[in-house]
Design a protein around this motif. Sequence first.
Motif, PDB file in Angstrom:
ATOM      1  N   VAL A 501       0.818  -1.214   0.000  1.00 48.51           N
ATOM      2  CA  VAL A 501       0.000   0.000   0.000  1.00 48.51           C
ATOM      3  C   VAL A 501       0.855   1.269   0.000  1.00 48.51           C
ATOM      4  O   VAL A 501       1.816   1.380   0.765  1.00 48.51           O
ATOM      5  N   ASN A 502       0.474   2.230  -0.856  1.00 44.47           N
ATOM      6  CA  ASN A 502       1.112   3.544  -0.898  1.00 44.47           C
ATOM      7  C   ASN A 502       0.290   4.571  -0.132  1.00 44.47           C
ATOM      8  O   ASN A 502      -0.928   4.419   0.010  1.00 44.47           O
ATOM      9  N   GLY A 503       0.981   5.617   0.313  1.00 44.30           N
ATOM     10  CA  GLY A 503       0.272   6.803   0.822  1.00 44.30           C
ATOM     11  C   GLY A 503      -0.179   6.727   2.253  1.00 44.30           C
ATOM     12  O   GLY A 503      -1.055   7.498   2.658  1.00 44.30           O
ATOM     13  N   LEU A 504       0.419   5.856   3.062  1.00 47.27           N
ATOM     14  CA  LEU A 504      -0.041   5.666   4.436  1.00 47.27           C
ATOM     15  C   LEU A 504       0.109   6.946   5.275  1.00 47.27           C
ATOM     16  O   LEU A 504      -0.815   7.331   5.989  1.00 47.27           O
ATOM     17  N   GLU A 505       1.266   7.600   5.155  1.00 48.99           N
ATOM     18  CA  GLU A 505       1.527   8.748   6.037  1.00 48.99           C
ATOM     19  C   GLU A 505       0.538   9.885   5.791  1.00 48.99           C
ATOM     20  O   GLU A 505      -0.079  10.409   6.710  1.00 48.99           O
ATOM     21  N   ASN A 506       0.379  10.243   4.505  1.00 48.35           N
ATOM     22  CA  ASN A 506      -0.586  11.299   4.171  1.00 48.35           C
ATOM     23  C   ASN A 506      -1.977  10.941   4.645  1.00 48.35           C
ATOM     24  O   ASN A 506      -2.723  11.770   5.156  1.00 48.35           O
ATOM     25  N   TYR A 507      -2.306   9.683   4.439  1.00 46.90           N
ATOM     26  CA  TYR A 507      -3.653   9.240   4.786  1.00 46.90           C
ATOM     27  C   TYR A 507      -3.885   9.361   6.289  1.00 46.90           C
ATOM     28  O   TYR A 507      -4.926   9.844   6.738  1.00 46.90           O
ATOM     29  N   LYS A 508      -2.861   8.946   7.059  1.00 48.96           N
ATOM     30  CA  LYS A 508      -2.976   9.047   8.528  1.00 48.96           C
ATOM     31  C   LYS A 508      -3.269  10.486   8.935  1.00 48.96           C
ATOM     32  O   LYS A 508      -4.134  10.740   9.778  1.00 48.96           O
TER      33      LYS A 508
END
Lengths: 981, 156
Positions: A501-508
């Motif tokens: 999965v990409n984009g975990l930090e932004n999503y958090k």
Amino acid sequence: MQEHLVITVDGEELLAEEGQPLVDVMNIAEIFVPQICYNESLGPIQTCDTCIVEVNGVLQRACGTTVEAGMQVQTKLHNVEQAQKEALDRILEKHELYCTVCDYNNGSCEIHNTVAAFGLETQSRPFQSKPYEVDHSGAFYRYDPDQCILCGRCVEVCQDVQVNETLLIDWEREQPRVVWDEDVPIDQSSCVSCGQCVTVCPCNALMEKSMIGEAGFMTDQEPGLLRSMIDLTKKVESGYGPLFAISDTEASMREEKIKKTKTVCTYCGVGCTFDVWTKDRKILKIEPQQDSPANGISTCVKGKFGWDYVNSEERLRKPLIRDGEYFKEVEWEEAISFVAKRFQEIKAEKGPDSLGFIASSKATNEESYLMQKFARQVIGTNNIDNCSRYCQSPATKGLFRTVGHGGDSGSIDDIASAELVITIGSNTAESHPVLASRIKRSQKLNGQKLFVFDIRKHEMASRANRFYSPKSGTDLVWLSAVTKYIIDQGWENKSFLQQWVNGLENYKESLAPFTMTYAEKITGIPETELKEVAKEIASVDKVAICWAMGVTQHQLGSDTSTAISNLLLITGNYMRNGTGAYPLRGHNNVQGCSDFGSMPNFFPGYEKVEDEQVRLRYEKAWNTTLPTTPGKDNHEMIGAIHEGQVTSLYVKGEDIGMVDANINYVREALKKLDFFVVQDLFLTETAQYADVIFPAVPSLEKEGTFTNTERRIQRLYQALEPKGEARPDWMILQNVAEEMGVNWGYDHPSEIMDEAASLTPLFAGVCYERLEGYNSLQWPVAPDGTDTPLLYSEGFPFEDHKATLYCLDFQYDYDTDDVYDLHVNNGRVLEHFHEGNMTFKSAGLLREMPTSFIEVSPELAAERGLREGAEVKLTSKAGEVIGTAHITDRVQGKTLYIPLNSVGKAAINLLTDNSVDKDTNTPAFKEVAVKMDILTKKGKSPLPKHNHRRGHRQPQVGVQVERKWDRTDYTFPGDEVMYDG
Amino acid sequence: MAKPISTIRYQETPKEMIIEQNLQEIQAALSEHKSTVLQSIDMMAALEESGLLDIAEAMIKQRKAAMKNIITELNKPQYAGSLENISNIFFLLGALDMEMLQEFTEKINQGMIEALDTEVDEKTTFTGLIKTFRDPEVNRGITMLLQFLKGMGKET
């Protein structure tokens, strides 16, 4: 891997699987053992006692025996045969054999076949009539207790497969019988007429009414005469040998008159397949097959009994052209050349983009392909869309954003095998009945948990382990809050996220506003409850989430669908069996219609129209230049008609004047068109505005393929000749194209599929040969024919094979206010499909539900002083409806519910307005605030007394055969015969 | 502005056209199945000549009544025996040894011929009866009958 073990049957060694019933092993090895109650789809029931064999020296039922290593089985010993004969004799005491004059004598009667195969020549004890009348009270099937052998298959299927929990056997009474609810007539019970009991009945005890007096050559007689014929048959055919010789001959003669054709149901996205039995144009019955990939032996009331519309006298038989105050019937040549000429004129005068095309999600894949080919190749516009715009586009959008494919992650089997199923905004038991049954069964028998989020307390809600009613349109908030809580607690699936999965930090970061306190405030679901939900989701290994129109038909439909997918990614619930995202498709081919390119921005297989390489591929194949920018969707087309940019519309098999939101506005647009062509079975509300109407044919009168909610492509075969001069949609499109100078030259739909497969990588290996009979393919299909029941098992369809977490916020401006103080919800009912164009033609379905109604909660009724049957007027900002109130606790507080099959002044879409999902233009059908005026205080209930909703279910597991064994007059046939070998 | 219309003016196909279409269809079928059609005509003619066609026609037209009469009649108790015998006779035929039965029947026939030759007034005395045992034909006959009785008495 399952363990294999070896058993010995009559001295021969057989390989068996652990846990397999002995009878199953013998059936596979083709070792004969009589059996009547055993049915592979139901498992061992153990009521008929005919499959007795000797196991390790003891006589026991082969169906009730689970194989063990080294088991010694004897089937040919004298005492085995004696025991089997005793069991068969007991059955024949309960069932009169008059096969030649029986409507069930079609070669598949399991009593007939078992007795014949066993070689039983005479009856030891006479048939004993039972003291019960035949129950004819239901609309669709009848029960004859006198012919019933009490095998209990009907009870088994009703309790544990359909899980409607209506049928029981009352084992304790002197003469046991099958009873409905608390022993009421069929039509007074909770029976939903799914017909599965009739399908599994091994004899003529339960039979479709449409079969009676129709199937046999000599069965259509007055009752008294039929009785005399039965007596005569028995006298002449004394002894089973002659009886079977004559009745088998008669059965084979029936094959000449009765045609059995495989078809695919047209009533929802589950994609049930079955044989339809026809005699001339009469539809005798629907017979689902064990091999039916999506449904097995299951059906719902519409699929099993709702086909009357095919033979309706209201069907259009010839093309119609508007002529002053009338439509006049014309010959095909005239209609085709008129349409071709007008299209050419409009195209020349105002350009190709002044024409719009709407394909049908009830028509076949091939017909969707041709509709977009017609728009793009023949006209030169991308103004092509389909009715998934009204329902499913937001779900597809949410999945494209996150995981890359716009379809269910797995199969219905995966939903059934999940540990936890969550349904959101889905009235599954009424909208997708056969799929709902799989969930109900898993929950009842296998410990699956079911969480339901819905503003209405429908059947699934009442069965759920947890049921919550969030404030309408706020699912995104609780979904995001639960996701955030899981991450905050460190319960996310870390290894999955890291690898896939990409984009975990932004999503958090984007989740910051979605605290539990905020969620409780917005949704109304207590924080403590949501925390428990989060904990349960995180603690199980396999979660599947199903959703439907309650999510998508909102201004935030796409975003909410995205939030569902985000939650599944965070918890690692993709890529494995038993997990994933399941947007439950509403129409039979809503999946396929979009798959095959009837969309303004996509070619078939979701390839963008702006993509030059893709476009070049189609330009080369179609020998033309194609438009380079996306066209208008349904919603935009209606707007463009009002603005004068679109002046001509071609609508195939959609009643947009009923099912689109704000139909006053839509109908006004239809009036403004310069030229309007409609293709349909009936003179629908929409067709009334047309200049030309082409008479099309329903699924039973043509060939093609449909794609169900599982992405499963299935073939339908032609059962009937077209009625009148009606033609299949694909043929009509080809006729118009040819008249406009483009000769496609298709002789059969398979050639259209071959072309689509050759141009669309997603369907590369799809061809009719691979779809023969009950075979099916789930896309993507590789060139060698390998299909994909489970998506993403090798990664996600993006460049780095990783999925994406998509950031969301919550900006929502719908609410009730002081004037418009009630919220109107709307959707389907079990008995009717969509707006009702097809199901209103069925006498039986109309009897079950003759009119629509407005559901009012008991609280609201008390507060406003209205009672059952009251006439009320609802007014929204867009319009008003008048309907009859039905007081029920399925709705709560200030929420009302109007079924979609409401017509005339009650039509729900007189209330809906132009607000849409911000990302896909799907109308926000579910956001309607109204005020209510009471016209009369009470009246006749709109729900008939015999409607199943008034019945009382009697849940139990299976048929409870132990109660039969406990009877003092029962001895096991094996105990009655001597143990002398 | 297109007003909604809900009335259809049906095109009435002229009667002559329907007849014309039907005739064309029939003509094509006749031509395709020429020999079958001719043979059927022969057969129908034969049936008519024999009077069977009349009977068949009347029976088909009256089939409901006929079926009812026949079934009702056949269900009366007096037919029960005969009806049950219909299938039983088939079993009986299967059980009989036709070769033996033929031989036996021949002998019965011969016996009957002799019996019919007998003068009505002729009387047999006791001594006469004993004497007849010496007649080889009578002796063979009696031996055969005794054997038959023995066989009949055997338990099956």
